[in-house]
Design a protein around this motif. Sequence first.
Motif, PDB file in Angstrom:
ATOM      1  N   PRO A  62       0.805  -1.234   0.000  1.00 22.02           N
ATOM      2  CA  PRO A  62       0.000   0.000   0.000  1.00 22.02           C
ATOM      3  C   PRO A  62       0.836   1.281   0.000  1.00 22.02           C
ATOM      4  N   GLN A  63       2.072   1.203   0.481  1.00 24.11           N
ATOM      5  CA  GLN A  63       2.906   2.399   0.550  1.00 24.11           C
ATOM      6  C   GLN A  63       3.605   2.693  -0.778  1.00 24.11           C
ATOM      7  N   THR A  64       4.146   1.620  -1.408  1.00 23.10           N
ATOM      8  CA  THR A  64       4.895   1.820  -2.659  1.00 23.10           C
ATOM      9  C   THR A  64       4.104   1.430  -3.899  1.00 23.10           C
ATOM     10  N   GLY A  65       3.038   0.633  -3.716  1.00 24.58           N
ATOM     11  CA  GLY A  65       2.275   0.166  -4.860  1.00 24.58           C
ATOM     12  C   GLY A  65       2.950  -0.961  -5.615  1.00 24.58           C
ATOM     13  N   GLU A  66       4.065  -1.451  -5.050  1.00 22.87           N
ATOM     14  CA  GLU A  66       4.820  -2.522  -5.712  1.00 22.87           C
ATOM     15  C   GLU A  66       4.102  -3.864  -5.546  1.00 22.87           C
TER      16      GLU A  66
END
Length: 226
Positions: A62-66
């Motif tokens: 959720p933070q990087t979208g990776e």
Amino acid sequence: MNKAQLVEAIADKLGGRQQAADAVDAVLDAVVRAVVAGDRVSVTGFGSFEKVDRPARYARNPQTGERVRVKKTSVPRFRAGQGFKDLVSGSKKLPKGDEVAVKKAPKGSLSGGTSSRSTVKKAAAKKATTAKKAAAKKTTAKKTVAKKTATKAVAKTTAAKKTTTAKKATTAAKKTTAKKTVAKKTATKAVAKKTAPAKKAVAKKAPAKKVTARKTTAKKTTARKK
């Protein structure tokens, strides 16, 4: 409400805080152990606890979208019972006073407390037996295929050996026939050589006859002169 507040809430009903704490610990421990073992803990009117297996999957940070791969895992799951849902939604009202919000177990049902566990264990045993039978069938099928393959390989090897033997026999027969032919030709040549000198010798005798004829003519001539 935390665990301490839960203990305080039921302490008066169980005769003291210590008894309430022991009861809460015993209930939670029993639920956790049953779920870890794969059993399903069901409380009528309240809900059920069970173990759920989650396959490996991809998720997103959720933070990087990776995109991240999540390993296969097992998680506990709680499903609220219909009575619990109705009380939360407001379709049913909470009982007043000291009445229990969750339906009490019917009389005689508590005597068979181990029936649910035994049922789960029997189901697990059936699954294990089915899995073993399936594995045995697969193993038998693999062995059968292996035997058929080995038989085919042996048949091919035998056919190849027979073909090689036949070829060797044919080659040997051809060699023997060739040797016999050569021997016949050699014998024919030897006979021809022996016959040729004999004919020449006969040819040489012919001049001797001519000499005799000459001598006879000479004698006749001499006799006439006299």
